[in-house]
Design a protein around this motif. Sequence first.
Motif, PDB file in Angstrom:
ATOM      1  N   LEU A 239       0.305  -2.190  12.757  1.00 37.22           N
ATOM      2  CA  LEU A 239       0.259  -1.922  11.321  1.00 37.22           C
ATOM      3  C   LEU A 239      -0.895  -0.976  10.991  1.00 37.22           C
ATOM      4  N   SER A 240      -2.034  -1.212  11.619  1.00 36.55           N
ATOM      5  CA  SER A 240      -3.207  -0.357  11.369  1.00 36.55           C
ATOM      6  C   SER A 240      -2.916   1.088  11.763  1.00 36.55           C
ATOM      7  N   LYS A 241      -2.254   1.258  12.902  1.00 38.76           N
ATOM      8  CA  LYS A 241      -1.922   2.611  13.372  1.00 38.76           C
ATOM      9  C   LYS A 241      -0.974   3.303  12.401  1.00 38.76           C
ATOM     10  N   ARG A 242       0.003   2.549  11.880  1.00 41.44           N
ATOM     11  CA  ARG A 242       0.970   3.132  10.946  1.00 41.44           C
ATOM     12  C   ARG A 242       0.305   3.517   9.628  1.00 41.44           C
ATOM     13  N   LEU A 243      -0.591   2.677   9.132  1.00 36.93           N
ATOM     14  CA  LEU A 243      -1.260   2.952   7.857  1.00 36.93           C
ATOM     15  C   LEU A 243      -2.204   4.143   7.959  1.00 36.93           C
ATOM     16  N   ARG A 244      -2.644   4.461   9.160  1.00 35.56           N
ATOM     17  CA  ARG A 244      -3.537   5.610   9.350  1.00 35.56           C
ATOM     18  C   ARG A 244      -2.774   6.934   9.421  1.00 35.56           C
ATOM     19  N   ASN A 245      -1.450   6.864   9.532  1.00 31.95           N
ATOM     20  CA  ASN A 245      -0.655   8.092   9.660  1.00 31.95           C
ATOM     21  C   ASN A 245      -0.591   8.886   8.364  1.00 31.95           C
ATOM     22  N   ASN A 246      -0.659   8.201   7.225  1.00 34.21           N
ATOM     23  CA  ASN A 246      -0.523   8.854   5.918  1.00 34.21           C
ATOM     24  C   ASN A 246      -1.591   8.321   4.968  1.00 34.21           C
ATOM     25  N   THR A 247      -1.710   8.987   3.818  1.00 36.89           N
ATOM     26  CA  THR A 247      -2.578   8.442   2.778  1.00 36.89           C
ATOM     27  C   THR A 247      -1.781   7.405   2.001  1.00 36.89           C
ATOM     28  N   THR A 248      -2.329   6.204   1.924  1.00 38.35           N
ATOM     29  CA  THR A 248      -1.593   5.081   1.337  1.00 38.35           C
ATOM     30  C   THR A 248      -2.440   4.351   0.309  1.00 38.35           C
ATOM     31  N   LEU A 249      -1.818   4.020  -0.834  1.00 39.36           N
ATOM     32  CA  LEU A 249      -2.434   3.100  -1.786  1.00 39.36           C
ATOM     33  C   LEU A 249      -1.790   1.746  -1.549  1.00 39.36           C
ATOM     34  N   LEU A 250      -2.596   0.793  -1.132  1.00 38.07           N
ATOM     35  CA  LEU A 250      -2.107  -0.547  -0.837  1.00 38.07           C
ATOM     36  C   LEU A 250      -2.556  -1.499  -1.944  1.00 38.07           C
ATOM     37  N   ILE A 251      -1.600  -2.009  -2.708  1.00 38.87           N
ATOM     38  CA  ILE A 251      -1.896  -2.949  -3.793  1.00 38.87           C
ATOM     39  C   ILE A 251      -1.679  -4.368  -3.274  1.00 38.87           C
ATOM     40  N   LEU A 252      -2.744  -5.150  -3.255  1.00 40.01           N
ATOM     41  CA  LEU A 252      -2.662  -6.549  -2.826  1.00 40.01           C
ATOM     42  C   LEU A 252      -2.778  -7.414  -4.074  1.00 40.01           C
ATOM     43  N   ASP A 253      -1.677  -8.032  -4.438  1.00 40.50           N
ATOM     44  CA  ASP A 253      -1.596  -8.765  -5.694  1.00 40.50           C
ATOM     45  C   ASP A 253      -1.904 -10.252  -5.507  1.00 40.50           C
ATOM     46  N   ASP A 254      -2.623 -10.807  -6.497  1.00 43.41           N
ATOM     47  CA  ASP A 254      -2.889 -12.245  -6.543  1.00 43.41           C
ATOM     48  C   ASP A 254      -3.730 -12.719  -5.351  1.00 43.41           C
ATOM     49  N   VAL A 255      -4.905 -12.120  -5.226  1.00 44.88           N
ATOM     50  CA  VAL A 255      -5.840 -12.471  -4.144  1.00 44.88           C
ATOM     51  C   VAL A 255      -6.773 -13.577  -4.631  1.00 44.88           C
ATOM     52  N   TRP A 256      -6.896 -14.652  -3.834  1.00 42.63           N
ATOM     53  CA  TRP A 256      -7.702 -15.807  -4.226  1.00 42.63           C
ATOM     54  C   TRP A 256      -8.966 -15.974  -3.385  1.00 42.63           C
ATOM     55  N   GLU A 257      -9.019 -15.313  -2.258  1.00 39.79           N
ATOM     56  CA  GLU A 257     -10.175 -15.455  -1.377  1.00 39.79           C
ATOM     57  C   GLU A 257     -10.347 -14.189  -0.558  1.00 39.79           C
ATOM     58  N   LYS A 258     -11.489 -14.078   0.121  1.00 42.64           N
ATOM     59  CA  LYS A 258     -11.764 -12.906   0.941  1.00 42.64           C
ATOM     60  C   LYS A 258     -10.728 -12.802   2.053  1.00 42.64           C
ATOM     61  N   LEU A 259     -10.168 -11.598   2.227  1.00 44.36           N
ATOM     62  CA  LEU A 259      -9.140 -11.381   3.243  1.00 44.36           C
ATOM     63  C   LEU A 259      -9.742 -10.768   4.499  1.00 44.36           C
ATOM     64  N   ASP A 260      -9.202 -11.142   5.631  1.00 45.32           N
ATOM     65  CA  ASP A 260      -9.624 -10.587   6.919  1.00 45.32           C
ATOM     66  C   ASP A 260      -8.753  -9.366   7.219  1.00 45.32           C
ATOM     67  N   PHE A 261      -9.261  -8.193   6.874  1.00 43.83           N
ATOM     68  CA  PHE A 261      -8.485  -6.966   7.053  1.00 43.83           C
ATOM     69  C   PHE A 261      -8.183  -6.685   8.518  1.00 43.83           C
ATOM     70  N   GLU A 262      -9.097  -7.060   9.394  1.00 42.27           N
ATOM     71  CA  GLU A 262      -8.874  -6.828  10.825  1.00 42.27           C
ATOM     72  C   GLU A 262      -7.684  -7.653  11.312  1.00 42.27           C
ATOM     73  N   ALA A 263      -7.600  -8.903  10.881  1.00 42.94           N
ATOM     74  CA  ALA A 263      -6.482  -9.760  11.278  1.00 42.94           C
ATOM     75  C   ALA A 263      -5.168  -9.257  10.683  1.00 42.94           C
ATOM     76  N   LEU A 264      -5.236  -8.702   9.468  1.00 40.38           N
ATOM     77  CA  LEU A 264      -4.040  -8.173   8.807  1.00 40.38           C
ATOM     78  C   LEU A 264      -3.577  -6.852   9.408  1.00 40.38           C
ATOM     79  N   GLY A 265      -4.551  -6.054   9.891  1.00 39.37           N
ATOM     80  CA  GLY A 265      -4.224  -4.721  10.383  1.00 39.37           C
ATOM     81  C   GLY A 265      -4.328  -3.672   9.298  1.00 39.37           C
TER      82      GLY A 265
END
Length: 409
Positions: A239-265
Motif C-alpha cells: 500500500l505504501s508503495k502504491r500511495l507513493r506513485n501519485n500525489t494523493t489526498l487521503l481523508i481518514l474519517d472518524d478518527v478516535w485515537e492515534k493511528l499507526d501509519f507504518e502498520a497501515l502502510g
Amino acid sequence: MEDFFLSIAAKIAEHAVLPILHHAQYLCCFHKFALNLQNVKEKLELTRSSLKERIREATNRTENVEPTVEKWLKDVEKVLDEVKLLEERVSNVNKSYFKRQCQYSLAKEIARKTAKMIQLDLNSKFEPFSTKSELPGVKYYSSKDFIMFKSTEASYNKLLEALKNKSSSMIGLVGLGGSGKTTLAKEVGKNAEEMKLFEKVVMATVSQPPNIRGIQDQIADQMTFELTEASDLGRAQRLSKRLRNNTTLLILDDVWEKLDFEALGIPFDENGKTCCILITTRSTEVCSSMQCQSIIELNLLSDEEAWTLFTRHANITDASSEGLKGVARKIINECKGLPIAIVTVGSTLKDKIIEDFELALSRLENSKPLDIPKGLRSPYVCLELSYNNLTNQLAQFLLLLCSMFPEDC
C-alpha cells in the motif's frame, strides 16, 4: 553437363509451370474454395460469439475491455459483411454467361477472404483482455445535502487553502459528533480533485477500534488495486508503495485515537510530496498526537442557519402558520446547532401538524438520557425522538437490531 541442363530445366519448370498450376487451381477447385470459405466463416463466428460473452462478463464486473479487443470485433464484423456479399455472388455464378471467368476471379477473392478470416481467428487471443475500471472515489458522494453556511465557510476555506498551498501534510478537522465534519471533508475532497490539486482523492472510514485491514482495503479499492499479500507487513509495504506513485489526498474519517501509519502502510512525510492526510475527529488531542500541522475547528450552526436547515427538511414555508413556526424555533433551540439533530428532527416532522410539533418539543424538553454528558445530549435525544415517531413497529425493531452492530459496521 547433363546435371547442368537438368538444373536449368528444373528452374524453367519452377518459374513457368508452377504459376500455371497455381492459377489453374482457381478454375479446377472452385467448389472446394467455396466450401472452405463457409467452414472458416463458421469457426470465426463461434470465436466472435465467445469473445462477446467474455465482453459481457467483463462489463458485468465493471471492467474496461482493452481497445485491441474492440478493434478486433470491428474488423471481424467488417470481414463477415464482405463474406456475406461474396457468398451471394458465389450463389449467382452459375447463372452467368461467363461462368469460367467469374469462377476464376471469385476463387481468388474467396482465397483472400479465407486467409483474412483465418488470421483474425488466430489473433483472437488477448492478454490482458480487460482491466479493472477506476472507482469514482470521493466523487461518488453527492453534494445535494451540502449547504455552505457562514459557520462552515470559514472552515471550508481554511481547509482548501491548506491543500492549495501544500502548507501542511497532516490536517485535522475537529468538531462535535453530528456537526457535519464528514460532509465538509467530502465536499473539500471533491473540489480538491476537480481543481487537480491531487491526482487522486481517497476517503476511508476509521471509527473505533481501528480495523487495519479494513482501512487498507477501503484505500486499495478506490485506487483500483488488490492487496494480495498474506502478511500484515507485506500489505502495508504494498500500500505504501502504491500511495507513493501519485500525489494523493487521503481523508481518514472518524478518527478516535492515534493511528499507526507504518502498520497501515500510509507514507507520511512532513513535506507532503506524495501523500497529504486529512483526518476528521472529535478531539483536538488526537490531532496533537498525530502531529497535525493545521488544526481547523468546525463551528456549530447559528440560529438563522439552523432555521434554514430545519425548514428545508421539515418543509416549513412562508405559508406555514405563525404558531407552528414559533414551536419550530423552540425545537431548533433544543438541537443546539448540531446539523445531525436538526436534520433528524426536521425530517421526522416533515408535513406534520402543529400538535405533532408540540409533542416533539415536549419530548425534547423532558428527555434526560442517562450517562450522556450535557453537551452531547442533543443528537441522542433527537434520534430517540425520531425512533419514537416511527409508526411502524417492525421499523422500530429493525432500527434496534441495526444498533447492535458496531459503529460504521
